[in-house]
Scaffold this motif. Structure first.
Motif, PDB file in Angstrom:
ATOM      1  N   ARG A 137       0.818  -1.207   0.000  1.00 19.58           N
ATOM      2  CA  ARG A 137       0.000   0.000   0.000  1.00 19.58           C
ATOM      3  C   ARG A 137       0.859   1.269   0.000  1.00 19.58           C
ATOM      4  NH1 ARG A 137      -5.178  -0.641   2.539  1.00 19.58           N
ATOM      5  NH2 ARG A 137      -6.100  -2.546   1.692  1.00 19.58           N
ATOM      6  N   ASP A 138       2.031   1.209   0.619  1.00 19.14           N
ATOM      7  CA  ASP A 138       2.889   2.388   0.690  1.00 19.14           C
ATOM      8  C   ASP A 138       3.215   2.950  -0.691  1.00 19.14           C
ATOM      9  OD1 ASP A 138       3.309   0.426   2.837  1.00 19.14           O
ATOM     10  OD2 ASP A 138       4.684   1.893   3.691  1.00 19.14           O
ATOM     11  N   TYR A 139       3.323   2.064  -1.683  1.00 18.24           N
ATOM     12  CA  TYR A 139       3.741   2.483  -3.016  1.00 18.24           C
ATOM     13  C   TYR A 139       2.567   2.877  -3.911  1.00 18.24           C
ATOM     14  CZ  TYR A 139       8.095   0.037  -1.751  1.00 18.24           C
ATOM     15  OH  TYR A 139       9.245  -0.397  -1.134  1.00 18.24           O
ATOM     16  N   LEU A 140       1.352   2.748  -3.412  1.00 18.57           N
ATOM     17  CA  LEU A 140       0.190   2.969  -4.250  1.00 18.57           C
ATOM     18  C   LEU A 140      -0.077   4.462  -4.439  1.00 18.57           C
ATOM     19  CD1 LEU A 140      -1.888   1.241  -5.719  1.00 18.57           C
ATOM     20  CD2 LEU A 140      -3.373   1.467  -3.728  1.00 18.57           C
ATOM     21  N   GLU A 141      -0.011   4.895  -5.691  1.00 16.21           N
ATOM     22  CA  GLU A 141      -0.229   6.300  -6.005  1.00 16.21           C
ATOM     23  C   GLU A 141      -1.660   6.562  -6.472  1.00 16.21           C
ATOM     24  OE1 GLU A 141       2.688   7.050  -8.951  1.00 16.21           O
ATOM     25  OE2 GLU A 141       4.374   7.038  -7.563  1.00 16.21           O
ATOM     26  N   ASN A 142      -2.246   5.569  -7.126  1.00 20.14           N
ATOM     27  CA  ASN A 142      -3.573   5.742  -7.714  1.00 20.14           C
ATOM     28  C   ASN A 142      -4.177   4.360  -7.881  1.00 20.14           C
ATOM     29  OD1 ASN A 142      -5.685   5.922  -9.672  1.00 20.14           O
ATOM     30  ND2 ASN A 142      -4.860   7.890 -10.349  1.00 20.14           N
ATOM     31  N   TRP A 143      -5.328   4.104  -7.263  1.00 21.30           N
ATOM     32  CA  TRP A 143      -5.948   2.778  -7.336  1.00 21.30           C
ATOM     33  C   TRP A 143      -6.198   2.348  -8.771  1.00 21.30           C
ATOM     34  CZ3 TRP A 143      -5.739  -0.221  -3.364  1.00 21.30           C
ATOM     35  CH2 TRP A 143      -5.780   0.297  -2.084  1.00 21.30           C
ATOM     36  N   ARG A 145      -4.383   3.119 -11.433  1.00 21.59           N
ATOM     37  CA  ARG A 145      -3.132   2.853 -12.141  1.00 21.59           C
ATOM     38  C   ARG A 145      -2.060   2.523 -11.112  1.00 21.59           C
ATOM     39  NH1 ARG A 145      -3.022   7.926 -16.461  1.00 21.59           N
ATOM     40  NH2 ARG A 145      -4.889   7.328 -17.626  1.00 21.59           N
ATOM     41  N   PRO A 146      -2.023   1.285 -10.650  1.00 17.85           N
ATOM     42  CA  PRO A 146      -1.062   0.941  -9.596  1.00 17.85           C
ATOM     43  C   PRO A 146       0.380   1.190 -10.029  1.00 17.85           C
ATOM     44  CG  PRO A 146      -2.712  -0.771  -9.860  1.00 17.85           C
ATOM     45  CD  PRO A 146      -2.898   0.161 -10.995  1.00 17.85           C
ATOM     46  N   ASN A 147       1.137   1.797  -9.142  1.00 17.45           N
ATOM     47  CA  ASN A 147       2.566   1.983  -9.344  1.00 17.45           C
ATOM     48  C   ASN A 147       3.225   0.633  -9.636  1.00 17.45           C
ATOM     49  OD1 ASN A 147       5.420   2.070  -8.393  1.00 17.45           O
ATOM     50  ND2 ASN A 147       4.925   4.194  -7.927  1.00 17.45           N
ATOM     51  N   ARG A 149       5.887  -0.630  -8.634  1.00 14.50           N
ATOM     52  CA  ARG A 149       6.447  -1.273  -7.446  1.00 14.50           C
ATOM     53  C   ARG A 149       5.385  -1.973  -6.607  1.00 14.50           C
ATOM     54  NH1 ARG A 149       9.937   2.544  -3.913  1.00 14.50           N
ATOM     55  NH2 ARG A 149       8.155   3.946  -4.210  1.00 14.50           N
TER      56      ARG A 149
END
Length: 249
Positions: A137-143, A145-147, A149
């Motif tokens: 979850r720490d790396y998630l920028e936008n549900w 468009r998942p990052n 990582r």
């Protein structure tokens, strides 16, 4: 029939299941801890396409504070190096606060599929296996468009143990799913609660891209995800298909 790919004495071999044991092509029968497990997928002569669904269960979307489920599949691509085998380890980066499992039905394509009609979709499936699509979850920028990582880390998507023939799963849309962490039940659900079911997904993806034998569709997870720490033993299980074990390193 349940199929597997395992490594024994340095050799990669195909195997089947009998009475809980691994049966090699030469007839030898071994226990599960006597082999090294690989993802139960045949090699292909091209990059394998791995499609993954986000928020494909309404309860999981609600768990993540979405007001309503998606109107169209939220899909992303995954590299093959992300795949891992049964009884293997997956690394948790030292700097993260929340890494969770995702128990998912994985659909393996059996023949070339282009512009497939929903009612014909099951004829293009080779079989089913269990996936655990870990996310950070720490790396998630936008549900939506998942990052990279979050979902494309090496070894972060265990698959297996078995690839079960389509004929042995009469209704893939009525299978119980569950996850345990260190033996404690943490997640329960059913494939009947998917927003976009398997026939829909095959029709949808094949409407604009060609699916080839060996391609994989990961169909999403229900609610009930929890943080996993180093040393945790995570077992994602789907009725009739198998129990996939993974340890966090």
């Amino acid at each position: 029939m349940k199929h597997a790919r395992v490594q024994v004495d340095g050799m990669v071999v195909n195997a089947t299941e009998r009475d809980g044991q691994v049966v090699l092509e030469d007839g030898r029968r071994l226990w599960q801890d006597q082999v090294t497990w690989l993802p139960p997928l045949a090699p292909v002569e091209r990059p394998r396409t791995i499609l993954a669904l986000g928020l494909n269960y309404a309860d999981h979307a609600k768990e993540l504070a979405f007001k309503e489920p998606p109107k169209e599949p939220l899909a992303f691509l995954k590299g093959e190096r992300a795949l891992n085998g049964h009884r293997q380890t997956t690394r948790r980066p030292a700097d993260v606060q929340f890494m969770h499992y995702e128990c998912e039905l994985a659909v393996v394509i059996g023949r070339k599929a282009k512009k497939v009609r929903r009612e014909d979709a099951y004829g293009f499936i080779a079989g089913y296996t269990v996936a655990n699509d870990y996310a950070i979850r720490d790396y998630l920028e936008n549900w939506y468009r998942p990052n990279l990582r979050v979902k494309n880390r090496d070894g972060a998507t265990p698959l297996g143990p078995w690839l079960v023939d389509t004929a042995d799963i009469p209704d893939p849309m009525a299978l119980a799913l569950k996850t345990t962490v260190n033996g404690k039940l943490t997640q329960e659900g059913s494939t009947k609660d998917m927003i976009f079911d398997v026939p829909f997904l095959i029709e949808y993806f094949s409407s604009f891209m060609t699916l080839s034998p060996g391609d994989v569709i990961l169909t999403g997870t229900p609610d009930g995800v929890v943080d996993c720490r180093p040393g945790d033993v995570v077992v994602t299980e789907i009725e009739g298909i198998g129990a996939l074990m993974n340890t966090i390193a």
